[in-house]
Motif scaffolding. Structure first.
Motif, PDB file in Angstrom:
ATOM      1  N   ILE A 201       0.868  -1.171   0.000  1.00 31.08           N
ATOM      2  CA  ILE A 201       0.000   0.000   0.000  1.00 31.08           C
ATOM      3  C   ILE A 201       0.906   1.223   0.000  1.00 31.08           C
ATOM      4  O   ILE A 201       1.861   1.292   0.780  1.00 31.08           O
ATOM      5  N   VAL A 202       0.621   2.142  -0.899  1.00 31.62           N
ATOM      6  CA  VAL A 202       1.355   3.405  -0.886  1.00 31.62           C
ATOM      7  C   VAL A 202       0.346   4.497  -0.588  1.00 31.62           C
ATOM      8  O   VAL A 202      -0.690   4.592  -1.245  1.00 31.62           O
ATOM      9  N   VAL A 203       0.625   5.278   0.430  1.00 30.32           N
ATOM     10  CA  VAL A 203      -0.269   6.385   0.763  1.00 30.32           C
ATOM     11  C   VAL A 203       0.382   7.663   0.272  1.00 30.32           C
ATOM     12  O   VAL A 203       1.474   8.025   0.721  1.00 30.32           O
ATOM     13  N   ARG A 204      -0.262   8.316  -0.691  1.00 32.78           N
ATOM     14  CA  ARG A 204       0.335   9.512  -1.297  1.00 32.78           C
ATOM     15  C   ARG A 204      -0.251  10.783  -0.729  1.00 32.78           C
ATOM     16  O   ARG A 204      -1.428  10.831  -0.360  1.00 32.78           O
ATOM     17  N   PHE A 205       0.573  11.844  -0.718  1.00 33.99           N
ATOM     18  CA  PHE A 205       0.123  13.136  -0.224  1.00 33.99           C
ATOM     19  C   PHE A 205       0.232  14.160  -1.340  1.00 33.99           C
ATOM     20  O   PHE A 205       1.311  14.396  -1.869  1.00 33.99           O
TER      21      PHE A 205
ATOM     22  N   THR B 278       0.659  13.817 -13.509  1.00 26.49           N
ATOM     23  CA  THR B 278      -0.004  15.013 -12.980  1.00 26.49           C
ATOM     24  C   THR B 278       0.779  15.623 -11.828  1.00 26.49           C
ATOM     25  O   THR B 278       0.716  16.820 -11.609  1.00 26.49           O
ATOM     26  N   SER B 279       1.465  14.782 -11.070  1.00 24.63           N
ATOM     27  CA  SER B 279       1.990  15.316  -9.816  1.00 24.63           C
ATOM     28  C   SER B 279       3.022  14.385  -9.233  1.00 24.63           C
ATOM     29  O   SER B 279       3.206  13.263  -9.692  1.00 24.63           O
ATOM     30  N   GLY B 280       3.659  14.851  -8.192  1.00 22.06           N
ATOM     31  CA  GLY B 280       4.616  14.022  -7.473  1.00 22.06           C
ATOM     32  C   GLY B 280       6.000  14.114  -8.075  1.00 22.06           C
ATOM     33  O   GLY B 280       6.222  14.804  -9.080  1.00 22.06           O
ATOM     34  N   MET B 281       6.945  13.431  -7.448  1.00 23.29           N
ATOM     35  CA  MET B 281       8.314  13.494  -7.938  1.00 23.29           C
ATOM     36  C   MET B 281       8.743  12.182  -8.569  1.00 23.29           C
ATOM     37  O   MET B 281       9.676  12.137  -9.355  1.00 23.29           O
TER      38      MET B 281
ATOM     39  N   VAL C 106       0.728  22.977  -6.315  1.00 21.98           N
ATOM     40  CA  VAL C 106      -0.039  22.529  -7.480  1.00 21.98           C
ATOM     41  C   VAL C 106       0.421  21.148  -7.945  1.00 21.98           C
ATOM     42  O   VAL C 106      -0.389  20.296  -8.279  1.00 21.98           O
ATOM     43  N   PHE C 107       1.737  20.920  -7.944  1.00 22.15           N
ATOM     44  CA  PHE C 107       2.257  19.671  -8.500  1.00 22.15           C
ATOM     45  C   PHE C 107       2.624  18.634  -7.441  1.00 22.15           C
ATOM     46  O   PHE C 107       3.239  17.626  -7.775  1.00 22.15           O
ATOM     47  N   ALA C 108       2.251  18.888  -6.193  1.00 25.20           N
ATOM     48  CA  ALA C 108       2.584  17.961  -5.109  1.00 25.20           C
ATOM     49  C   ALA C 108       4.075  17.628  -5.137  1.00 25.20           C
ATOM     50  O   ALA C 108       4.480  16.484  -4.991  1.00 25.20           O
ATOM     51  N   TRP C 109       4.886  18.634  -5.352  1.00 26.17           N
ATOM     52  CA  TRP C 109       6.332  18.437  -5.356  1.00 26.17           C
ATOM     53  C   TRP C 109       6.818  18.498  -3.904  1.00 26.17           C
ATOM     54  O   TRP C 109       6.524  19.454  -3.191  1.00 26.17           O
ATOM     55  N   PRO C 110       7.540  17.481  -3.452  1.00 25.48           N
ATOM     56  CA  PRO C 110       7.804  17.368  -2.011  1.00 25.48           C
ATOM     57  C   PRO C 110       8.941  18.249  -1.523  1.00 25.48           C
ATOM     58  O   PRO C 110       9.906  17.751  -0.957  1.00 25.48           O
ATOM     59  N   GLY C 111       8.850  19.545  -1.716  1.00 24.44           N
ATOM     60  CA  GLY C 111       9.970  20.412  -1.352  1.00 24.44           C
ATOM     61  C   GLY C 111       9.724  21.253  -0.112  1.00 24.44           C
ATOM     62  O   GLY C 111       8.741  21.069   0.608  1.00 24.44           O
ATOM     63  N   LEU C 112      10.638  22.184   0.093  1.00 22.30           N
ATOM     64  CA  LEU C 112      10.592  23.044   1.273  1.00 22.30           C
ATOM     65  C   LEU C 112       9.387  23.986   1.275  1.00 22.30           C
ATOM     66  O   LEU C 112       8.861  24.326   2.323  1.00 22.30           O
ATOM     67  N   GLY C 113       8.974  24.419   0.083  1.00 25.30           N
ATOM     68  CA  GLY C 113       7.885  25.377  -0.014  1.00 25.30           C
ATOM     69  C   GLY C 113       6.614  24.824   0.610  1.00 25.30           C
ATOM     70  O   GLY C 113       5.962  25.475   1.431  1.00 25.30           O
ATOM     71  N   GLN C 114       6.274  23.614   0.229  1.00 23.53           N
ATOM     72  CA  GLN C 114       5.085  22.973   0.799  1.00 23.53           C
ATOM     73  C   GLN C 114       5.219  22.798   2.295  1.00 23.53           C
ATOM     74  O   GLN C 114       4.282  22.997   3.063  1.00 23.53           O
ATOM     75  N   LEU C 115       6.418  22.392   2.695  1.00 15.64           N
ATOM     76  CA  LEU C 115       6.670  22.163   4.114  1.00 15.64           C
ATOM     77  C   LEU C 115       6.465  23.464   4.890  1.00 15.64           C
ATOM     78  O   LEU C 115       5.876  23.476   5.977  1.00 15.64           O
TER      79      LEU C 115
END
Lengths: 276, 531, 327
Positions: free
Chosen positions: B224-228, C171-174, C273-282
């Motif tokens: 299971i991968v839970v995405r954010f 669509t999103s993520g890294m 917008v792109f669910a990019w896991p960086g400092l900005g979101q944090l």
């Protein structure tokens, strides 16, 4: 033989286009209550009515008139942008003028301060300010102004430094005029043209910042603004394209026009560049 | 209602809970990765110290509870194979499973149960402090028996043993060091069907199949991968493209749910929230004029167009609420429709009540002004506030909206009481003692404690009803007490009940058996499989 | 020796920036104290309500029962040993959280930086060469349109077009979280995910640099040394490449340095917008959760980043323009 400022300024077709759009927006903002007498938040029809029906630009997710929103939004958006720019220009000019005029340690301290504000990522800092102050039109003005004055201070300081050594300022000093009088009557007027150009571009930036804050849900909740409309419409981008597209285009056109006019001003005020 | 039935049976003698054998069907083939969207990203993976919603959506797959619950809200076995309650309700004896192991290979025993409830949940779990207040000791005569000793009977406690609400922790892992800043707070170790592998912050949590799960042959899924994903339209897009497979609890904007439901690949269900039962409400500050006037409060309740809000803000995922207790409790006799604030002539009634209360319309068309503090939980709350603003304007009440972030808003409403109206949604949870009493009981007027009696409603009559219902063993009498409570509170109207929120859960049709309990995506997905 | 002088210059500049960075932290520390509501209430709120004793327990744990000045002293003392404290909300040391998020942000910013600078300078250069022709107008108008378009809008439109309609990009993520690629596949996968967010973030800066480059080129061409060079009989092409380009780049490089802070701000939106896991979101999340240790850590780190990039820019500046004296 140099053409006059207004000739050069108005000769540029892009400037005319920009000026026309800005005039239109300004008129709409001033006459908002006449053009759209209803409260822009009033629920007037069924939700998601497409444009060109009963309502020229359709309705939003609660059944509010999009055109009415745009009209009243022009007022809020412009007001926030212009007021925050004025505040930033006033503060930035003061800091820059004092730093440039007095030099030495005052200059050092003030420029450190400016540098300091430029070191903090500005949008993040605006977010922090809004979170602390809570979103309202007034607080948006404060937050946007707080993060946008440093470039003004730098520009003015640079100009003051170059004006300071000129003869008329020296003459005023010799004549025993007070510092504040010299600054206001002699130095500042000579920094006006870069100030106007930078300031006009700041208005554009302020509109973009306001819309970005609204996009993140931090716009003023009681005033209809363009950013608010995009924020409220973004979830419906695909089934009701007009909700985001229309205010988006209006923002784009306005920011674009301000830039065109700003560039026109720049070219007209610095003919050397334009004729290069 | 479960507890009541259980207690009724108890009064006839000792009760042995049925042992429901978990018989996995054999047709399902193992394998596959399920991607769940959880919004927002959980702050940590320590469900024993925080009940923040997103945490449970992840950790309920890692930790088992002593019990789980069926859609009828009856307990089914989990780490406890059976349990008995003595007639006085003060002793609960759990018989524990003997073949369960933690993910690190160590066996699960009664010592872990004692540790979990006495040393952790009772002390640091936000709800556990209250739920297990009556729990005085957990005795462990042998490794597979745990006896809970209670100070007073607390029938509602039996609803709180799920892996989501009361995760069972390994003492050998969490027992050393300070539990509040434990090194394993983000590296959960439990007995559940999936074991924790990795949490890449801002991206995902990865859980892999627990090959030694005590239920043979389960789970079916490999991973299971839970995405954010922070942005709501991006979440929709991920589900639409099949990049993600499950989402619930409002993670997908309500208007997008309809669009996704039309896709052949996505199924939408509103089941899986029966132990949550959220109700959207408007909180009135009953100590502020003019809201200290019952007629004014009733008028405001009449002024709200509930159906408009359901249709246009929650896009159909709700039904008009009639009182503080959700209609999900109807089977147990605790539900009744309160005063009918949805009457056809409700606007006229509202205007009449306001006139009677001595607030005539002034020249500008308004009677008085109020400030509405919006719930900072997302844009639907902003739209809700705007709709309410327009509806109250129709009866001559001018409303200004104020939008502050969560921290400021909580402080304003639940510490300083510096507000007129605020909106919120409160969970009924599994029993009114846990979810409803907090809104009305005068001993829950506690500055600084959030989501309690922010209206500061205080009445000896309603207090008495709730005190009786807390310890009333007879389900029929208990039901009658709660129906009376509904009647009285809806008449007094310290809180305006707007709608019962029906959260939609979206599941990609490739995956079956995902939502199998009243806890929905707080379930463990042990029997979920990919077709 | 120019080399040693440069080294001393760098050292001196680094020393000068220490008070600025510390100042940023202190200012934000004090500002955040003004914000009503605290982490304990937020945590209790996220938990759907909690008893008073639980909230008090939290406050005590966070050290919030101490006076502000004590809290500040403790924080600064920790900072000097690079101990950025503990994020109670995320149950992890702040430094670790920051380092986890740092490289996605650096990746996004670095790519954006190169893309926007590269394309921006080229566009500006071309526009200047074609000055007052229709090609110049097109480049200028495109640049000004990019400049005027809200970032988030571009992001949403790109997702709509390239991910949903055409299916070319995720669509999103890294990275792909179903496949869990390793090695080279992972690099390709991340690059694939990077395309849309970096384009989105680039457009604005690209426009900025293009406009600046054009103006700067035109200004340089009007200066005396160009006239001199022309008089010496050098071809326009030689003049442009040998003299004008190099000098025209200087203001662009300066601006690029100044923009690093704003780039970080822009990444808040693009990352969201792109669910990019960086400092900005944090940063955005920690602000609203009142997770001040974490937020201060982000301000500290991003100020350091800005200062370092500015220093690099200045060094580049010195190398580009030998006339500038250091010391």
């Amino acid at each position: 033989m140099m053409k006059s400022f207004s000739q050069r300024f108005l000769h540029n077709p892009l400037v005319i286009v920009g000026l026309s759009w800005l005039t239109l927006v300004l008129l709409v903002a001033v006459l908002a209550d006449v053009l759209a007498p209803a409260n822009p938040f009033a629920i007037v029809g069924k939700p998601f009515l497409p444009p060109a029906g009963d309502f020229l630009l359709g309705t939003d997710s609660l059944g509010r008139d999009v055109l009415g929103g745009l009209i009243h939004g022009a007022r809020t958006t412009l007001l926030i942008a212009v007021l925050s720019t004025l505040a930033a220009v006033a503060f930035g000019a003061l800091v820059g003028a004092v730093a440039g005029y007095y030099g030495r340690w005052i200059d050092d301290v003030l420029m450190r301060l400016t540098e300091f504000f430029q070191t903090i990522p500005s949008f993040l800092f605006a977010l922090v300010l809004i979170a602390i102050l809570s979103p309202s039109a007034m607080n948006l003005v404060i937050a946007i102004a707080t993060v946008s004055w440093p470039p003004i201070a730098r520009v003015v300081r640079g100009e003051v430094l170059s004006v300071k050594s000129r003869e008329f300022v020296r003459a005023a000093i010799v004549a025993g005029q007070r510092d504040s009088a010299i600054l206001i009557s002699q130095v500042l007027p000579n920094t006006l043209s870069p100030l106007i150009v930078t300031g006009s571009l700041l208005v554009a930036t302020a509109i973009l910042v306001e819309s970005a804050l609204s996009f993140l849900g931090l716009g003023a909740p009681n005033q209809m603004s363009w950013g608010f409309m995009i924020g409220a419409g973004r979830s419906f981008m695909r089934e009701a394209w007009w909700l985001v597209t229309v205010p988006g285009i209006v923002i784009l056109l306005t920011v674009l026009s301000i830039n065109l006019v700003g560039e026109g001003l720049n070219d007209a005020l610095n003919p050397r560049l334009a004729d290069a | 209602m479960l507890i009541i039935r259980r207690l009724a049976a108890v009064s006839a003698g000792l009760l042995a809970a049925a042992v429901l054998a978990s018989a996995p069907a054999s047709a399902q083939k193992p394998g596959g990765t399920l991607v769940q969207i959880t919004q927002p990203e959980p702050p940590n993976l320590a469900p024993y110290i925080s009940t923040s919603g997103p945490i449970g959506q992840v950790t309920a797959k890692v930790f088992d509870g002593l019990l789980e619950y069926g859609f009828d809200l009856k307990p089914v076995p989990s780490l406890a194979e059976s349990f008995e309650v003595t007639p006085d309700g003060k002793t609960i004896t759990f018989k524990l499973r003997q073949n369960a192991k933690f993910h690190d290979g160590k066996p699960f025993t009664s010592a872990d149960v004692r540790f979990t409830f006495m040393d952790v949940l009772k002390k640091v779990h936000p709800r556990g402090i209250a739920t297990f207040r009556e729990l005085t000791a957990v005795e462990t005569p042998d490794p597979y028996t745990a006896i809970f000793k209670l100070e007073k009977a607390a029938p509602y406690m039996l609803m709180a043993f799920s892996g989501y609400e009361s995760p069972v922790l390994p003492q050998h892992v969490y027992g050393s060091g300070d539990i509040k800043t434990h090194a394993n707070a983000n590296i959960p170790v439990g007995t559940g069907p999936f074991r924790f592998v990795e949490w890449r912050r801002g991206e995902f949590v990865r859980l892999d199949k627990n090959k030694d799960y005590w239920r043979a042959g389960l789970p079916y899924l490999d991973r299971i991968v839970v995405r954010f994903i922070g942005d709501s339209s991006t979440r929709t897009a991920a589900l639409e493209k099949g990049e993600a497979h499950v989402a619930g609890f409002g993670a997908i904007p309500y208007n997008d749910v309809k669009k996704l439901a039309a896709l052949p690949s996505v199924e939408v269900t509103t089941k899986g929230y029966e132990m949550v039962s959220p109700i959207v409400e408007l909180l009135l500050n009953t100590k502020h004029a003019p809201l200290d006037n019952q007629k004014v409060r009733q008028a405001l309740a009449y002024a709200i167009d509930r159906q408009f809000v359901i249709d246009n803000v929650w896009f159909g995922y709700g039904k008009p609420a009639a009182g503080p207790i959700s209609s999900n409790f109807a089977p147990s006799g605790m539900f009744e429709a309160g005063k009918d604030y949805n009457a056809a002539d409700r606007v006229a009634r509202a205007n009449a009540l306001l006139d009677e209360a001595g607030f005539p319309k002034k020249a500008d068309g308004f009677r008085f002004e109020l400030v509405h503090d919006l719930t900072p939980y997302g844009e639907e709350w902003q739209r809700f506030g705007e709709a309410v603003q327009q509806q109250l304007a129709q009866v001559g009440v001018k409303v200004t909206l104020r939008y502050e972030d969560v921290a400021k808003w909580l402080k304003r409403v639940y510490t300083d009481y510096d507000y007129d109206i605020s909106s919120n949604f409160l969970y009924n949870l599994a029993d009114p003692v846990l979810g409803v009493h907090r809104s009305f009981h005068s001993d829950r007027i506690r500055p600084g404690t959030v989501f309690v009696n922010g209206a500061r409603w205080s009445s000896p009559e309603t207090d008495k009803i709730m005190d009786q219902a807390t310890v009333e063993p007879d389900p029929a009498k208990r039901g009658a007490l709660y129906r009376e409570l509904i009647k009285q509170t809806s008449e007094a109207s310290p809180v305006i009940y707007v709608l019962e929120l029906q959260f939609p859960t979206l599941v990609n049709k490739q995956f079956k058996n995902v939502i199998t309990s009243p806890l929905g995506i707080y379930g463990n997905y042990a029997t979920a499989y990919r077709e | 020796m120019r080399g040693t002088a440069l080294l001393f210059y760098i050292l001196r500049r680094l020393l000068q920036t220490v008070p600025v960075v510390l100042g940023v932290v202190v200012l934000n520390f004090l500002l955040l104290q003004l914000a009503p509501g605290d982490l304990a209430t937020v945590l209790a709120g996220e938990a759907g309500g909690a008893p008073k004793e639980y909230i008090d327990l939290l406050r005590q744990r966070f050290g919030q029962d101490q006076p502000v000045i004590v809290q500040l002293y403790r924080y600064m003392a920790g900072l000097l040993t690079l101990d950025l404290g503990y994020s109670f909300r995320q149950s992890a040391p702040v430094l670790q959280l920051l380092l986890d998020r740092l490289w996605p942000t650096l990746l996004l910013m670095g790519t954006t930086f190169l893309l926007s600078l590269g394309f921006g300078v080229t566009m500006g250069l071309l526009a200047a060469l074609w000055v007052r022709t229709w090609k110049d107008h097109i480049v200028s108008v495109v640049a000004i349109i990019f400049y005027a378009t809200p970032l988030f809008w571009v992001g949403l439109m790109l997702i709509l077009l390239f991910s949903i309609k055409l299916g070319w990009f995720p669509t999103s993520g890294m990275e792909d979280v179903v496949a869990f690629n390793e090695g080279w596949d992972r690099v390709v996968d991340i690059a694939h995910h990077l395309v849309l967010p970096s384009i989105t973030l680039s457009l604005f800066y690209l426009a900025l640099y293009a406009r600046l480059m054009r103006a700067s080129m035109l200004e340089q061409r009007g200066l005396d040394y160009v006239t001199t060079a022309r008089a010496k009989g050098l071809s326009e092409r030689q003049i442009t490449i040998r003299h004008v380009l190099r000098n025209a780049l200087l203001p662009v490089v300066t601006m690029a340095g100044v923009q690093v802070g704003s780039l970080l701000g822009g990444s808040v939106i693009v990352e969201s917008v792109f669910a990019w896991p960086g400092l900005g979101q944090l940063a955005y999340q920690s602000l609203f959760a009142r997770d001040f240790n974490l937020l201060l850590g982000i301000f500290f780190l991003s100020s350091c980043l800005v200062v370092i990039v500015n220093l690099i820019v200045d060094v580049v500046y010195v190398l580009l323009d030998p006339r500038i004296r250091i010391g």
